[in-house]
Design a protein around this motif. Structure first.
Motif, PDB file in Angstrom:
ATOM      1  N   PRO A   1       0.825  -1.219   0.000  1.00  0.00           N
ATOM      2  CA  PRO A   1       0.000   0.000   0.000  1.00  0.00           C
ATOM      3  C   PRO A   1       0.857   1.267   0.000  1.00  0.00           C
ATOM      4  O   PRO A   1       1.962   1.288   0.546  1.00  0.00           O
ATOM      5  N   LYS A   2       0.328   2.313  -0.609  1.00  0.00           N
ATOM      6  CA  LYS A   2       1.083   3.564  -0.735  1.00  0.00           C
ATOM      7  C   LYS A   2       1.427   4.191   0.604  1.00  0.00           C
ATOM      8  O   LYS A   2       2.497   4.741   0.778  1.00  0.00           O
ATOM      9  N   LYS A   3       0.537   4.126   1.567  1.00  0.00           N
ATOM     10  CA  LYS A   3       0.758   4.773   2.861  1.00  0.00           C
ATOM     11  C   LYS A   3       1.508   3.887   3.861  1.00  0.00           C
ATOM     12  O   LYS A   3       1.796   4.311   4.958  1.00  0.00           O
ATOM     13  N   SER A   4       1.809   2.664   3.489  1.00  0.00           N
ATOM     14  CA  SER A   4       2.501   1.776   4.425  1.00  0.00           C
ATOM     15  C   SER A   4       4.012   1.964   4.334  1.00  0.00           C
ATOM     16  O   SER A   4       4.524   2.508   3.357  1.00  0.00           O
ATOM     17  N   GLN A   5       4.709   1.511   5.352  1.00  0.00           N
ATOM     18  CA  GLN A   5       6.160   1.639   5.389  1.00  0.00           C
ATOM     19  C   GLN A   5       6.800   0.274   5.118  1.00  0.00           C
ATOM     20  O   GLN A   5       6.667  -0.645   5.910  1.00  0.00           O
ATOM     21  N   LEU A   6       7.492   0.182   4.007  1.00  0.00           N
ATOM     22  CA  LEU A   6       8.224  -1.022   3.653  1.00  0.00           C
ATOM     23  C   LEU A   6       9.561  -0.986   4.384  1.00  0.00           C
ATOM     24  O   LEU A   6      10.235   0.041   4.395  1.00  0.00           O
ATOM     25  N   ALA A   7       9.924  -2.094   5.022  1.00  0.00           N
ATOM     26  CA  ALA A   7      11.185  -2.167   5.759  1.00  0.00           C
ATOM     27  C   ALA A   7      12.089  -3.211   5.124  1.00  0.00           C
ATOM     28  O   ALA A   7      11.618  -4.204   4.568  1.00  0.00           O
ATOM     29  N   LEU A   8      13.376  -2.974   5.199  1.00  0.00           N
ATOM     30  CA  LEU A   8      14.387  -3.887   4.672  1.00  0.00           C
ATOM     31  C   LEU A   8      15.150  -4.488   5.845  1.00  0.00           C
ATOM     32  O   LEU A   8      15.706  -3.761   6.667  1.00  0.00           O
ATOM     33  N   ILE A   9      15.167  -5.814   5.921  1.00  0.00           N
ATOM     34  CA  ILE A   9      15.934  -6.516   6.945  1.00  0.00           C
ATOM     35  C   ILE A   9      17.101  -7.185   6.238  1.00  0.00           C
ATOM     36  O   ILE A   9      16.896  -8.036   5.376  1.00  0.00           O
ATOM     37  N   LYS A  10      18.321  -6.787   6.606  1.00  0.00           N
ATOM     38  CA  LYS A  10      19.515  -7.388   6.011  1.00  0.00           C
ATOM     39  C   LYS A  10      19.979  -8.531   6.892  1.00  0.00           C
ATOM     40  O   LYS A  10      20.081  -8.386   8.112  1.00  0.00           O
ATOM     41  N   CYS A  11      20.279  -9.665   6.254  1.00  0.00           N
ATOM     42  CA  CYS A  11      20.636 -10.883   6.974  1.00  0.00           C
ATOM     43  C   CYS A  11      21.979 -11.430   6.490  1.00  0.00           C
ATOM     44  O   CYS A  11      22.581 -10.886   5.558  1.00  0.00           O
TER      45      CYS A  11
END
Length: 180
Positions: A44-54
Motif C-alpha cells: 500500500p502507498k501509505k505503508s512503510q516497507l522495511a528492509l531486513i539485512k541478513c
C-alpha cells in the motif's frame, strides 16, 4: 536457504524510502505481471516497507513485520509463501506428485521426475530457466514452497533427470515463523 533461519542471522532493519518502494513495486510487476491488479494491496502507498539485512547477503522486505519478499544478492525477488497464499493466481506455479511432499517440507530441492510423473503437472505455456515459481502439490490447495527453476519447463520435460527447481522457502522453515 532458510532451513535453520534464526534471529541471530539478522544484521539490521531499516525503512525503505518511498522512491525505492515505488521502484520495488515496478520491478515486482515486471517480474510477476499477475500482481499488477493487486500491487497496491500488496504494498500500500501509505505503508512503510522495511528492509531486513541478513547473513549471506539475504534481504527480507516486510510491511508491519509481515515478510513479503526475499532477495539474495541482486537475484529476482522470491515471494514469501504467505504472499503466494494471498494471491495464488499472480504467480506461475508447478505441481509435484504426492511422493515429493515430505522431501520438500524437509528442505530438499525438486527433482525433474517429481515434476513429470502422473500426479505432477507443468504449465502448458513454457516457463524460462531462472523464473521464480510457486510449488503446489497433488491434492493440495495451497502452495507448499517457492523456488527458482534451474531448467526451463520444456527442458524438464525433455531431460527428466536431475534437479528441476531449487527451493528457496517452504512451509515450516525458519522463515515461516520468523518475527523481528
Amino acid at each position: 536457504m532458510f532451513k535453520k533461519f534464526t534471529r541471530e542471522e539478522v544484521h539490521s532493519k531499516t525503512n525503505v524510502k518511498s522512491s525505492v518502494q515505488r521502484s520495488i513495486k515496478s520491478k515486482l510487476v515486471a517480474q510477476f505481471p499477475g500482481l499488477e491488479p493487486v500491487i497496491d494491496e500488496v504494498i500500500p502507498k501509505k505503508s512503510q516497507l522495511a528492509l531486513i539485512k541478513c547473513e549471506n547477503r539475504i534481504s527480507l522486505f516486510t510491511i508491519d513485520d509481515d515478510i513479503l519478499l526475499i532477495q539474495h544478492y541482486d537475484d529476482p525477488f522470491l515471494p514469501s509463501i504467505r504472499l503466494v497464499h494471498r494471491y495464488p493466481e499472480a504467480f506461475p506455479s508447478v505441481r509435484v506428485d504426492r511422493g515429493a511432499i515430505k522431501f520438500i517440507l524437509s528442505g530438499a530441492n525438486i527433482m525433474c521426475p517429481g515434476l513429470t510423473s502422473a500426479g505432477a503437472a507443468l504449465p502448458a505455456e513454457p516457463i524460462a530457466k531462472g523464473s521464480v515459481v510457486a510449488i503446489t502439490a497433488q491434492g493440495k490447495d495451497s502452495a507448499l514452497a517457492v523456488g527458482t527453476l534451474l531448467m526451463g519447463t520444456d527442458e524438464i520435460k525433455a531431460v527428466n533427470k536431475g534437479v528441476g527447481v531449487e527451493v528457496g522457502s517452504y512451509l515450516g522453515d525458519g522463515l515461516w515463523n520468523f518475527t523481528y
